[in-house]
Design a protein around this motif. Sequence first.
Motif, PDB file in Angstrom:
ATOM      1  N   GLY A 135     -11.589  17.605 -34.286  1.00 21.31           N
ATOM      2  CA  GLY A 135     -11.092  18.666 -33.408  1.00 21.31           C
ATOM      3  C   GLY A 135     -11.424  18.533 -31.934  1.00 21.31           C
ATOM      4  O   GLY A 135     -11.797  19.508 -31.280  1.00 21.31           O
ATOM      5  N   VAL A 136     -11.272  17.338 -31.395  1.00 23.18           N
ATOM      6  CA  VAL A 136     -11.578  17.150 -29.968  1.00 23.18           C
ATOM      7  C   VAL A 136     -10.505  17.815 -29.104  1.00 23.18           C
ATOM      8  O   VAL A 136      -9.452  18.218 -29.598  1.00 23.18           O
ATOM      9  CB  VAL A 136     -11.645  15.652 -29.591  1.00 23.18           C
ATOM     10  CG1 VAL A 136     -12.824  14.997 -30.239  1.00 23.18           C
ATOM     11  CG2 VAL A 136     -10.351  14.948 -29.943  1.00 23.18           C
ATOM     12  N   ASN A 137     -10.787  17.895 -27.823  1.00 17.69           N
ATOM     13  CA  ASN A 137      -9.848  18.482 -26.876  1.00 17.69           C
ATOM     14  C   ASN A 137      -9.462  17.442 -25.833  1.00 17.69           C
ATOM     15  O   ASN A 137     -10.304  16.657 -25.407  1.00 17.69           O
ATOM     16  CB  ASN A 137     -10.476  19.691 -26.203  1.00 17.69           C
ATOM     17  CG  ASN A 137     -10.831  20.752 -27.228  1.00 17.69           C
ATOM     18  OD1 ASN A 137     -10.012  21.128 -28.067  1.00 17.69           O
ATOM     19  ND2 ASN A 137     -12.066  21.208 -27.198  1.00 17.69           N
ATOM     20  N   HIS A 172      -7.451  18.438 -35.776  1.00 11.44           N
ATOM     21  CA  HIS A 172      -6.709  19.494 -35.076  1.00 11.44           C
ATOM     22  C   HIS A 172      -7.040  19.409 -33.584  1.00 11.44           C
ATOM     23  O   HIS A 172      -7.782  20.228 -33.042  1.00 11.44           O
ATOM     24  CB  HIS A 172      -7.127  20.846 -35.669  1.00 11.44           C
ATOM     25  CG  HIS A 172      -6.231  21.996 -35.340  1.00 11.44           C
ATOM     26  ND1 HIS A 172      -5.070  22.271 -36.019  1.00 11.44           N
ATOM     27  CD2 HIS A 172      -6.325  22.963 -34.393  1.00 11.44           C
ATOM     28  CE1 HIS A 172      -4.501  23.360 -35.522  1.00 11.44           C
ATOM     29  NE2 HIS A 172      -5.253  23.801 -34.526  1.00 11.44           N
ATOM     30  N   ARG A 361      -0.144  23.157 -44.092  1.00 12.82           N
ATOM     31  CA  ARG A 361      -1.106  22.543 -45.010  1.00 12.82           C
ATOM     32  C   ARG A 361      -0.899  23.003 -46.448  1.00 12.82           C
ATOM     33  O   ARG A 361      -0.881  22.188 -47.372  1.00 12.82           O
ATOM     34  CB  ARG A 361      -2.521  22.860 -44.529  1.00 12.82           C
ATOM     35  CG  ARG A 361      -2.839  22.108 -43.253  1.00 12.82           C
ATOM     36  CD  ARG A 361      -4.065  22.634 -42.539  1.00 12.82           C
ATOM     37  NE  ARG A 361      -4.282  21.868 -41.315  1.00 12.82           N
ATOM     38  CZ  ARG A 361      -5.342  21.986 -40.538  1.00 12.82           C
ATOM     39  NH1 ARG A 361      -6.290  22.855 -40.844  1.00 12.82           N
ATOM     40  NH2 ARG A 361      -5.454  21.251 -39.458  1.00 12.82           N
ATOM     41  N   VAL A 374     -15.962  23.372 -38.666  1.00 13.80           N
ATOM     42  CA  VAL A 374     -15.903  23.850 -37.279  1.00 13.80           C
ATOM     43  C   VAL A 374     -17.135  24.726 -36.995  1.00 13.80           C
ATOM     44  O   VAL A 374     -17.627  25.434 -37.878  1.00 13.80           O
ATOM     45  CB  VAL A 374     -14.611  24.680 -37.028  1.00 13.80           C
ATOM     46  CG1 VAL A 374     -14.493  25.074 -35.557  1.00 13.80           C
ATOM     47  CG2 VAL A 374     -13.359  23.926 -37.474  1.00 13.80           C
ATOM     48  N   GLN A 378     -16.933  30.050 -34.261  1.00 16.05           N
ATOM     49  CA  GLN A 378     -15.523  30.390 -34.469  1.00 16.05           C
ATOM     50  C   GLN A 378     -15.309  31.187 -35.752  1.00 16.05           C
ATOM     51  O   GLN A 378     -14.187  31.274 -36.256  1.00 16.05           O
ATOM     52  CB  GLN A 378     -14.683  29.112 -34.465  1.00 16.05           C
ATOM     53  CG  GLN A 378     -14.704  28.439 -33.101  1.00 16.05           C
ATOM     54  CD  GLN A 378     -13.656  27.355 -32.948  1.00 16.05           C
ATOM     55  OE1 GLN A 378     -12.633  27.358 -33.622  1.00 16.05           O
ATOM     56  NE2 GLN A 378     -13.907  26.413 -32.053  1.00 16.05           N
TER      57      GLN A 378
HETATM   58  N1  ARG Z   1     -10.326  22.040 -30.706  1.00 18.81           N
HETATM   59  C1  ARG Z   1     -11.095  23.097 -31.276  1.00 18.81           C
HETATM   60  C2  ARG Z   1     -12.359  23.351 -30.436  1.00 18.81           C
HETATM   61  O1  ARG Z   1     -12.797  22.475 -29.712  1.00 18.81           O
HETATM   62  C3  ARG Z   1     -11.533  22.799 -32.680  1.00 18.81           C
HETATM   63  C4  ARG Z   1     -10.417  22.757 -33.702  1.00 18.81           C
HETATM   64  C5  ARG Z   1     -10.838  23.264 -35.019  1.00 18.81           C
HETATM   65  N2  ARG Z   1      -9.792  23.321 -36.004  1.00 18.81           N
HETATM   66  C6  ARG Z   1      -8.922  24.292 -36.099  1.00 18.81           C
HETATM   67  N3  ARG Z   1      -7.990  24.202 -37.032  1.00 18.81           N
HETATM   68  N4  ARG Z   1      -8.953  25.349 -35.348  1.00 18.81           N
HETATM   69  O2  ARG Z   1     -12.901  24.430 -30.492  1.00 18.81           O
END
Ligand code: ARG
Length: 621
Positions: A135-137, A172, A361, A374, A378
Amino acid sequence: MPTAQTMSIDPAETLDARFRAAIASAFPDLPAEAIETHIAANRQPKLGDFQCNAAMPLAKRLGKNPREVASAIVEHLDVSGVAEPIGPGAVAGPGFINIRLLGDALSESLTRMDTDALGVEAPEHPMTVVVDLCGVNLAKQMHVGHLRSTVIGDAVARLYERLGHKVIRQNHVGDWGLPIAMVVQKLIEVQQRGRDLSDLSLDELNTLYRAAQAECKAEKAALALIAKVGGHPKAEAELEMRIADANESMERAKRRLVKLQSGDTESVAAWQRVYDITMGACLATCARLHANVTEDASAGESSYRDELSDVIDDLVRRGIAEEDDGALVVRVDGLKEPCIVRKRDGGYLYATTDLAAIRRRAGTLGAERVVYCVDARQSLHFKQVFAAAHKAGYDRTPQGKTAELFHAAFGNVLGEDNKPLKTRSGENVKLSDLIDEAIERAAKTVAEKNPDLDETERAPIAEAVAIAALKYADLSTDRIKDYVFSFDRMLAFEGDTGPYLLYALVRTKSIFRKAADAGMDLAKVGDAPLLLEEPAERALALALLRYPGLLKAAGENHEPNRMCAYLYGLAGAFSSFFDQCPVLKADTEAHKMSRLRLCGLTARVLEDGLATIGIPTVERM
Ligand code: ARG
């Protein structure tokens, strides 16, 4: 007499069944669901291998004397073929029932376990499991938080795979929305100013990202404050100008998002550049971590972009979403905060994408389980999204089953000061820097411990030791807890560490080299009768037999830490066995062969167990 087929590999399971039957017949009025056998490893191995601790809680429930309850259980108990006969003398203390397994039953179980599958049976109904990991950005470096989402996620995926389920990994990636449009806009601007982007690094990209964020941030609060307390008119004017600039930048970013949405060539090309740079670095880091996260797993937020309006239309049409102060929300029972799916300005949110993801999914990929590895911060988001998805029926598989959605949450990585790990200047710690340092330190330790190794041999060993240390430290703590990051602790060759386990594995294997050097015929080791006589041999056998059951529990509960604790215990049991039971110098040929077979089986379980949580191993160290 019960046959081998009615016996599980794990004697604790067989005993559980036998004690259940005994309790049921001793207390026929007791409802079946109230029967608990409380079988545990015996706290005093001298008294037996296991103990049944059912009598105490049962006596309380029935208002009886616990020792009498224990005696009644013993009277109705049939452990033939499994354990030594249990008489009234087996009841100890307030009502513990001590159990010693029959040597034959123990070696017979272990022999059955000694197959390629190590006693792990294929599931009757293999599931499709989606594991959401990494889950990188975009435009950001992987930091230490991604260590956890990647390493835990990969371990969860591997555990399910080992159990025989079909796993689909989903990365993701945060690659869509306004923040991404901001950096795309910025990139196009610097390109227009003549910057050649072909050699842009992730670090530079990250700098541009931050600049873009800063430019779009209006300091409205500061202006309000100045207006309140009264400031210098010049300062006020300057601030107003900056706000106007920020608003303009924001507007440009929003326009860029619209262009990106509509497939504008220039915008898409810049986005692709951002994507390629980030993902190139991300996947390289995953590979260094021996985490199975590849391009195939990428299913970023952008991959749902064309599904979002459909999700919203569907939610509105079916009355699942409702207007709330201009926004669109899904209200769910038991949660005060509704799940917002569209902002007042019409923009979609993180939650909207996650709803689309659940729909794909479960509905398209057929996942019966989706596990989100995660950050625990969250957890409200996932509660809302899971409940909203359920309300909308997006968690239905094509077969009409309801997918189980789990948030496998994890805590923070802390520095020695007990605060989230940061660099000295207060930045997030880059994951690749952390890996570099672990390898550098491991190389020193390996060189000290093993000065004979030449450089070419040492480098891959140091790398494996470093990665094992890093991953094991992360995986071995209870997922939800925070843990303090310490290179010294994780890289130690003694204690509950990755390097210790690698070393234990090397030791179990090296005995075979010695045996071969001594001219022993190793071809027959695999069929040698197992003679389990010494307490340390029995203890090792019992530890080995727990493997299949433990694997299932660790996998299905998403608790890699249980696998770590198990392997550490197994290494300890092996170490005691190795100290107490000579292998190559055993009294008889039969004992030599039996013990070698135990070594071999231990090595295979250690190796298999480490593989199920993604820890690399070495042949020597
Ligand atoms: N990109 C998100 C973050 O950095 C994490 C993604 C987690 N997966 C998901 N399906 N929301 O916080």
